[in-house]
Design an enzyme around this catalytic site. Structure first.
Site, mmCIF file in Angstrom:
data_model
loop_
_atom_site.group_PDB
_atom_site.id
_atom_site.type_symbol
_atom_site.label_atom_id
_atom_site.label_comp_id
_atom_site.label_asym_id
_atom_site.label_seq_id
_atom_site.Cartn_x
_atom_site.Cartn_y
_atom_site.Cartn_z
ATOM 1 N N SER A 190 0.827 -1.209 0.000
ATOM 2 C CA SER A 190 0.000 0.000 0.000
ATOM 3 C C SER A 190 0.857 1.252 0.000
ATOM 4 O O SER A 190 1.585 1.530 0.953
ATOM 5 C CB SER A 190 -0.928 0.026 1.220
ATOM 6 O OG SER A 190 -1.516 1.307 1.330
ATOM 7 N N ASP A 202 -5.383 -0.300 -9.672
ATOM 8 C CA ASP A 202 -6.471 0.600 -10.095
ATOM 9 C C ASP A 202 -6.965 0.306 -11.513
ATOM 10 O O ASP A 202 -8.048 0.754 -11.900
ATOM 11 C CB ASP A 202 -6.019 2.063 -10.005
ATOM 12 C CG ASP A 202 -5.826 2.496 -8.556
ATOM 13 O OD1 ASP A 202 -6.385 1.842 -7.654
ATOM 14 O OD2 ASP A 202 -5.097 3.479 -8.325
#
Ligand code: S3P
Length: 433
Positions: free
Chosen positions: A169, A319
């Site tokens: 992350s 994404d």
């Protein structure tokens, strides 16, 4: 995000043709806004993201004492607070933006004062323990509500840590870096899988020094940031929708100018090449250590082949996975996605929503805890798409709809404005019908 929902009808297209220049990258805009607002001096940014998420970061930073001005030529100007924020009287509203909430928590934990962070229903359901843990290890006083927002922070001086991120992350990495920047001593972050490195590049651009090895970053605080003037590269995650759209038709030709080509973000170009699209980088330059260039896509008359996305690639493409899955039925051999469990805790459960909407369009798809199998060689039909208020789902299925039989209705189409308000207008511009 607004609670009014808007529907959009997407009609099939014949091909995608044209040249586009896209608004600034969301990830880089968040970081430039946060660092510019925290730095000493006045920063100016051109091509700043037009999305609602980055507006959330700007308004939080304004509430913390930074001055933001929209200049006539479209640039924004930010007077930074010089390393010391003003505690806000009201809760800081991060809207739909996980990046805002997670990164700002690291910025505020070592500051003086009390802060409350809130968000919309989607953001309030997203996991926040991933930032609480490292910040608590640094000695921060941060309280979550059942593992989620609202978050309250009682600012306090912190101590450095040596931390390994349990899930890949960039938001968590940035949170720790921003706390480490203000903390006496050396903070180290280890990443098993390398995530986007915009924070590292931006911190250096604002004058900070940090050391990087293959799998770790080290920042020794405290350090002062200094204002910069910068242009934000076009958003490659927004470009992904147009590149995938172009790849669906044998006679497409699309040029994207001024696109961010940071290697930690550009894996999509390799995946599209594996699938059979022809990608050329016509020009490339560097801006504050970020690569920016012109990308041309043309297509192979044979069409798209097949690919598997797993491991490190899944983390780098996190994404772009919804749109890649959404074009999977139009490939000859299908698209297999694994190691992408993180998709379940994005703005929506993206694995579940992609599967549900592909099925609504008549596709066969198999859902796994950490991914999807989308067989190829399937013709989809128009359907009603439930975007779940998730910008990337609304846009991904607008692309799938371009090659479906019949019209598709996208519910919650306004959510595209979270990252890309111009999406539907630009799609109309390049989609030949
Ligand atoms: C982002 C990191 C990613 C990505 C998000 C933006 C960033 O999230 O999905 O859209 O700007 O750092 P995670 O850090 O949760 O993987």
């Amino acid at each position: 995000m607004s609670t009014t929902t808007h529907e959009r009808i997407i009609r099939p297209a014949r091909n995608i043709l044209g040249t586009l220049r896209l608004p600034g990258d969301k990830s880089i805009s968040h970081r430039y806004a946060m660092l510019g607002a925290f730095a000493e001096g006045t920063s100016r940014f051109s091509n700043f993201s037009t999305g609602a998420d980055c507006a959330s970061t700007l308004s939080c930073m304004q509430a913390l004492g930074a001055r933001v001005r929209n200049l006539e030529d479209g640039r924004i100007e930010i007077d930074g607070v010089g390393g010391r924020v003003t505690p806000a009287n009201l809760p800081l509203d991060c809207g739909n933006s996980g990046s805002t909430m997670r990164m700002i928590s690291g910025l505020l934990a070592p500051q003086q004062g009390s802060f409350t962070l809130i968000g919309d229903a989607s953001l309030t359901s997203r996991p926040m323990d991933r930032i609480r843990k490292p910040l608590a290890e640094m000695g921060a006083h941060l309280t979550l509500t059942d593992g989620h927002a609202p978050i309250t922070i009682e600012g306090a001086p912190l101590h450095p840590i040596d931390f390994t991120t349990p899930v890949p992350s960039a938001q968590v990495k940035t949170c720790i870096l921003l706390a480490g920047l203000q903390t006496t001593g050396a903070t180290t972050i280890h990443e098993a899988l390398r995530t986007r490195d915009h924070s590292e590049l931006a911190l250096r651009a604002f004058g900070a020094s940090l050391a990087r090895s293959i799998d770790s970053i080290n920042i020794t605080g405290p350090q002062t940031l200094h204002a910069i003037d910068a242009s934000v590269p076009g958003d490659i995650s927004s470009a992904a929708f147009f590149l995938c759209a172009a790849s669906l038709f044998p006679n497409s030709g699309l040029i994207l100018d001024g696109i961010g080509l940071n290697p930690t973000r550009a894996a999509l170009l390799d995946v599209l090449t594996t699938l059979g699209a022809r990608i050329a980088v016509l020009q490339i330059e560097e801006s504050h250590a970020e690569l920016v260039g012109t990308v041309q896509i043309t297509t192979d008359p044979e069409g798209l082949r097949s690919t598997e996305i797993s491991g490190a690639l899944a983390a780098q493409l996190i994404d772009e996975l919804p749109v890649l899955a959404a074009i999977g039925p139009y490939t000859s051999g299908g698209i297999r996605i694994r190691d992408a469990r993180e998709l379940r805790v994005k703005e929506s459960d993206r694995i579940a929503l992609v599967a549900r909407n592909l099925r609504a369009m008549g596709a066969e798809v198999e859902e796994f805890e950490d991914g999807l199998d989308v067989p190829g060689g399937q013709q989809l039909h128009g359907a009603v798409i439930d975007s779940g208020g998730d910008h990337r789902i609304a846009m991904a299925f607008s692309i799938a709809a371009l090659r479906a039989e019949g019209e598709t209705l996208i519910q919650g189409a306004e959510s595209a404005a979270i990252s890309f308000p111009e999406f539907f207008d630009l799609l109309d511009l390049v989609a030949e019908r």
